[in-house]
Design a protein around this motif. Structure first.
Motif, mmCIF file in Angstrom:
data_model
loop_
_atom_site.group_PDB
_atom_site.id
_atom_site.type_symbol
_atom_site.label_atom_id
_atom_site.label_comp_id
_atom_site.label_asym_id
_atom_site.label_seq_id
_atom_site.Cartn_x
_atom_site.Cartn_y
_atom_site.Cartn_z
ATOM 1 N N GLY A 35 64.206 3.508 -29.343
ATOM 2 C CA GLY A 35 62.782 3.260 -29.214
ATOM 3 C C GLY A 35 62.487 1.793 -28.987
ATOM 4 N N TRP A 36 61.294 1.563 -28.472
ATOM 5 C CA TRP A 36 60.761 0.200 -28.344
ATOM 6 C C TRP A 36 59.511 0.108 -29.217
ATOM 7 C CZ3 TRP A 36 63.067 -3.835 -26.041
ATOM 8 C CH2 TRP A 36 64.084 -3.583 -25.112
ATOM 9 N N TYR A 37 59.488 -0.896 -30.038
ATOM 10 C CA TYR A 37 58.328 -1.228 -30.850
ATOM 11 C C TYR A 37 57.830 -2.613 -30.427
ATOM 12 C CZ TYR A 37 58.597 2.588 -34.227
ATOM 13 O OH TYR A 37 58.563 3.828 -34.828
ATOM 14 N N ARG A 38 56.592 -2.910 -30.790
ATOM 15 C CA ARG A 38 56.076 -4.253 -30.539
ATOM 16 C C ARG A 38 55.203 -4.696 -31.710
ATOM 17 N NH1 ARG A 38 51.915 -2.991 -25.489
ATOM 18 N NH2 ARG A 38 50.310 -1.890 -26.682
ATOM 19 N N GLU A 46 54.084 -1.559 -33.956
ATOM 20 C CA GLU A 46 53.691 -0.249 -33.463
ATOM 21 C C GLU A 46 54.698 0.278 -32.448
ATOM 22 O OE1 GLU A 46 49.963 -0.391 -31.357
ATOM 23 O OE2 GLU A 46 50.689 -1.846 -29.887
ATOM 24 N N LEU A 47 54.810 1.608 -32.421
ATOM 25 C CA LEU A 47 55.693 2.257 -31.460
ATOM 26 C C LEU A 47 55.111 2.120 -30.064
ATOM 27 C CD1 LEU A 47 58.124 4.194 -30.842
ATOM 28 C CD2 LEU A 47 56.463 6.055 -31.076
ATOM 29 N N VAL A 48 55.952 1.766 -29.111
ATOM 30 C CA VAL A 48 55.564 1.715 -27.706
ATOM 31 C C VAL A 48 56.078 2.952 -26.986
ATOM 32 C CG1 VAL A 48 55.768 0.447 -25.541
ATOM 33 C CG2 VAL A 48 55.586 -0.800 -27.720
ATOM 34 N N ALA A 49 57.379 3.219 -27.126
ATOM 35 C CA ALA A 49 57.991 4.352 -26.443
ATOM 36 C C ALA A 49 59.293 4.699 -27.140
ATOM 37 C CB ALA A 49 58.252 4.037 -24.976
ATOM 38 N N ASN A 58 58.626 9.788 -25.419
ATOM 39 C CA ASN A 58 57.385 9.771 -26.183
ATOM 40 C C ASN A 58 56.760 8.406 -25.966
ATOM 41 O OD1 ASN A 58 55.711 9.153 -28.652
ATOM 42 N ND2 ASN A 58 56.248 11.257 -29.138
ATOM 43 N N TYR A 59 55.433 8.375 -25.729
ATOM 44 C CA TYR A 59 54.757 7.112 -25.443
ATOM 45 C C TYR A 59 53.497 6.945 -26.289
ATOM 46 C CZ TYR A 59 57.613 6.923 -21.221
ATOM 47 O OH TYR A 59 58.667 6.886 -20.342
ATOM 48 N N ALA A 60 53.204 5.710 -26.609
ATOM 49 C CA ALA A 60 51.908 5.404 -27.207
ATOM 50 C C ALA A 60 50.827 5.616 -26.151
ATOM 51 C CB ALA A 60 51.883 3.956 -27.696
ATOM 52 N N ARG A 66 51.789 3.495 -17.578
ATOM 53 C CA ARG A 66 52.133 2.122 -17.190
ATOM 54 C C ARG A 66 53.574 1.759 -17.531
ATOM 55 N NH1 ARG A 66 49.689 -2.115 -19.585
ATOM 56 N NH2 ARG A 66 49.318 -1.016 -21.562
ATOM 57 N N PHE A 67 54.071 2.276 -18.654
ATOM 58 C CA PHE A 67 55.420 1.953 -19.121
ATOM 59 C C PHE A 67 56.321 3.170 -18.970
ATOM 60 C CE2 PHE A 67 54.264 -1.543 -22.466
ATOM 61 C CZ PHE A 67 53.535 -2.205 -21.510
ATOM 62 N N THR A 68 57.603 2.909 -18.719
ATOM 63 C CA THR A 68 58.589 3.980 -18.631
ATOM 64 C C THR A 68 59.840 3.582 -19.406
ATOM 65 O OG1 THR A 68 57.810 4.603 -16.418
ATOM 66 C CG2 THR A 68 59.977 5.412 -17.099
ATOM 67 N N ILE A 69 60.247 4.441 -20.325
ATOM 68 C CA ILE A 69 61.489 4.223 -21.062
ATOM 69 C C ILE A 69 62.581 5.068 -20.423
ATOM 70 C CG2 ILE A 69 61.015 6.042 -22.771
ATOM 71 C CD1 ILE A 69 62.371 4.223 -24.879
ATOM 72 N N SER A 70 63.774 4.494 -20.351
ATOM 73 C CA SER A 70 64.913 5.226 -19.795
ATOM 74 C C SER A 70 66.182 4.730 -20.474
ATOM 75 C CB SER A 70 64.997 5.032 -18.282
ATOM 76 O OG SER A 70 65.196 3.666 -17.947
#
Length: 122
Positions: A35-38, A46-49, A58-60, A66-70
């Motif tokens: 996951g990515w948090y910021r 907070e969770l981003v993705a 899963n996305y905020a 706008r954002f893509t996790i891979s």
């Protein structure tokens, strides 16, 4: 033990793009949810993705579209492609790894990177 190293942060104008990378050590990367948090100054992290070991994402709400996790299991790396950046995206971005996606999505746990700063100017 898993070590996470983020890269790719920087300063960008509003509307621009950045791609964050998180390289993980260890041969069991493919078994981990990522996951990515910021965290912005004065705000809670907070969770981003998030992305499961099977590739489910899963996305905020604030970043959907706008954002893509891979992830690339061959490179032990998870990415966050950030497009149409806004000043409110300014924060330190952290990579998180845990065996269970429910933990990653539910506040994070397990292993954390050191963070990479993203600054979006207006």
């Amino acid at each position: 033990q898993v070590q996470l190293v983020e890269s790719g942060g920087g300063l960008v104008q509003a509307g621009g793009s950045l791609r964050l990378s998180c390289a993980a050590s260890g041969s069991i990367f493919r078994a981990y949810a990522m996951g990515w948090y910021r965290q912005a100054p004065g705000k809670q992290r907070e969770l981003v993705a998030a992305i499961s070991s099977g590739g489910n994402t899963n996305y905020a709400d604030s970043v959907k579209g706008r954002f893509t996790i891979s992830r690339d299991n061959a490179k032990n790396t998870v990415y966050l492609q950030m497009n149409s950046l806004k000043p409110e995206d300014t924060a330190v971005y952290y990579c998180n790894a845990h065996r269970f996606i429910s933990t990653v999505v539910g506040g994070g746990g397990g292993y954390w990177g050191q963070g990479t700063q993203v600054t979006v100017s207006s």
